[in-house]
Design an enzyme around this catalytic site. Structure first.
Site, mmCIF file in Angstrom:
data_model
loop_
_atom_site.group_PDB
_atom_site.id
_atom_site.type_symbol
_atom_site.label_atom_id
_atom_site.label_comp_id
_atom_site.label_asym_id
_atom_site.label_seq_id
_atom_site.Cartn_x
_atom_site.Cartn_y
_atom_site.Cartn_z
ATOM 1 C CE LYS A 236 -29.396 124.260 8.946
ATOM 2 N NZ LYS A 236 -28.793 123.009 9.263
ATOM 3 N NE ARG A 310 -19.135 118.403 8.050
ATOM 4 C CZ ARG A 310 -19.385 117.895 8.798
ATOM 5 N NH1 ARG A 310 -19.164 116.540 8.575
ATOM 6 N NH2 ARG A 310 -20.497 117.897 10.269
#
Length: 460
Positions: A236, A310
């Site tokens: 990020k 996820r």
């Protein structure tokens, strides 16, 4: 908490008058107080507070604006926690939603003090007539627990400390707890939890607590416990990492919800599963292009290492699904796409159970705990296709990111009688009347409401 809820008003308690927009004349103020309010320009605007002095300047009451009927939110009374002087207070007349008004003030008094910030002024609020005082207290405690967990930086809330916090909660309610940690995750068939967390010196783990009689309906909560998310090798930008301590907000919220369920003594077999990891970067970090085999046996090509939540949820959901729970809930700070679609205040949820969705939507309105149903739009499932594996963990076009993330998780749920996924933010970007900027509980009061309605209390 700086605000204490007491059973009844004391002799020194001062009144809080709730005033509708342009409704000063309806409150029953004496002439002096009415003249003071008018001279001060107070007209019942939502969220505004005016202290009422006696002739010597001592505060003897307060006016609080609730605005027009269309603007009224009972939790907005939380602004009083910061506006009122210390001491004892009570509502002069019972609010339209007394429990929520009292809860708003309890929540508005929250301060995160672990690192030296001073608590706010001490207020004592007399519970409005007809409210369940114990319920209000344990609801506020559960939300404070959730906020504290999210607000704590990863230096003090990594996977190990998240495990300890869960152990503390389990011990408080005499719940059973087990933890699968490190390479044991591979031996016990949780390969994706291991892959996501293996690059961190704080070993990945699956935390599993159970509570309640085995014969009761099974309610299972799964919370994303990514204690910090660098994005992995798909790193990020720095600005996006500033709030990544909150990436375990799903775990914090299910622990808050579990606290409410256990305190109220609901007739359920509660299970809480938290895959606790740090998505770090090292030589053994999982890579874009890797193919992971999940607990369910489905193979997953990694299109982006920053879609790690996820993956850990999938292994935990597969475990939860194996015992076919009556209700399976997962909560996760899963996608930025959910924030683009609905902003930080309105978490989307996904389910194929229309009755559950209807109950959740109604409870969200009643509890002023916003939620919005989003579609499990099956045609988008094809976007998760992979040329080399059963599925990819991301799509290539970037569209409908929250929907496709939910569809990814849905592939790991087959046996549960009812399932819902909550893509929460777990964060207040700025101060609100009922809570400061920082970690936040989202959806758990609405969830507790429907779970309580389904599974009545054991009388605990």
């Amino acid at each position: 908490m700086p605000v204490e809820l007491i059973d009844k008003k004391s002799r020194s308690s001062r009144p809080i008058h709730l005033v509708a927009k342009n409704g000063l004349s309806d409150v029953g103020l004496d002439a002096t107080a009415l003249a003071w309010a008018e001279a001060s320009g107070f007209n019942g605007e939502a969220g505004k507070t005016l202290l009422l002095p006696d002739p010597r300047g001592a505060v003897v009451g307060a006016l609080f604006g609730v605005g027009a009927a269309k603007d009224h939110a009972a939790l907005g009374a939380g602004a009083l926690a910061k506006a009122l002087p210390a001491g004892d207070w009570h509502f002069a007349a019972t609010p339209e939603k007394p429990a929520l008004a009292a809860l708003g003030i309890l929540l508005g008094g929250y301060v995160f003090t672990r690192y030296g910030k001073k608590p706010g002024r001490d207020l004592r609020l007399a519970a409005p007539a007809g409210t369940d005082v114990d319920r209000l207290r344990w609801t506020a405690d559960a939300i404070s627990l959730t906020r504290d967990l999210v607000n704590t930086p990863t230096s003090d809330m990594g996977p190990e400390q998240l495990e300890q916090a869960t152990r503390s909660l389990a011990a408080r309610f005499k719940a059973k707890i087990s933890v699968v940690k490190g390479d044991d995750l591979l031996a016990k068939n949780f390969p994706m939890i291991h892959a996501v967390g293996r690059a961190s010196p704080d070993a990945p783990r699956l935390i599993d607590i159970t509570w309640g009689p085995k014969s009761a309906p099974k309610v299972t909560l799964v919370g994303k416990g990514v204690c910090f998310d660098t994005g992995g090798l798909d790193i990020k930008p720095a600005a996006s990492m500033l709030t990544m301590k909150k990436d375990m907000g799903g775990a914090a919220n299910v622990l808050g919800l579990a606290s409410m369920i256990m305190t109220s003594g609901l007739k359920v077999r509660l299970r809480v599963l938290i895959p606790a990891v740090e998505n770090a970067i090292a030589g053994n970090a999982f890579r874009p292009g890797d193919v992971l085999t999940s607990r369910k046996g489905l193979t997953v090509e990694i299109g982006n290492t920053d879609a790690e939540g996820r993956l850990v949820l999938a292994d935990a959901l597969a475990l939860a699904d194996e015992e076919a729970p009556d209700l399976l809930i997962d909560m996760a700070t899963l996608t930025g796409a959910a924030r683009v679609a609905l902003g930080p205040d309105l978490p989307p949820f996904y389910t194929d159970d229309d009755a559950l969705a209807s109950a959740l939507s109604a409870a969200a309105v009643e509890e002023e705990d916003p939620l919005w149903r989003m579609p499990l739009w099956r045609p988008y499932d094809a976007k998760l296709s992979s040329k080399v594996a059963d599925m990819n963990n991301v799509t290539t076009d970037g569209f409908a990111g929250s929907v496709t993330a939910a569809l990814f998780l849905y592939r790991f749920v087959e046996k549960a009688k009812s399932w819902a996924h909550f893509d929460i933010f777990a964060w207040n970007p700025s101060d609100r009347p009922y809570g400061p900027a920082g970690g936040e509980a989202q959806g758990i009061r609405a969830l507790e409401r429907i779970i309580s309605d389904r599974y009545r209390s054991s009388g605990k």
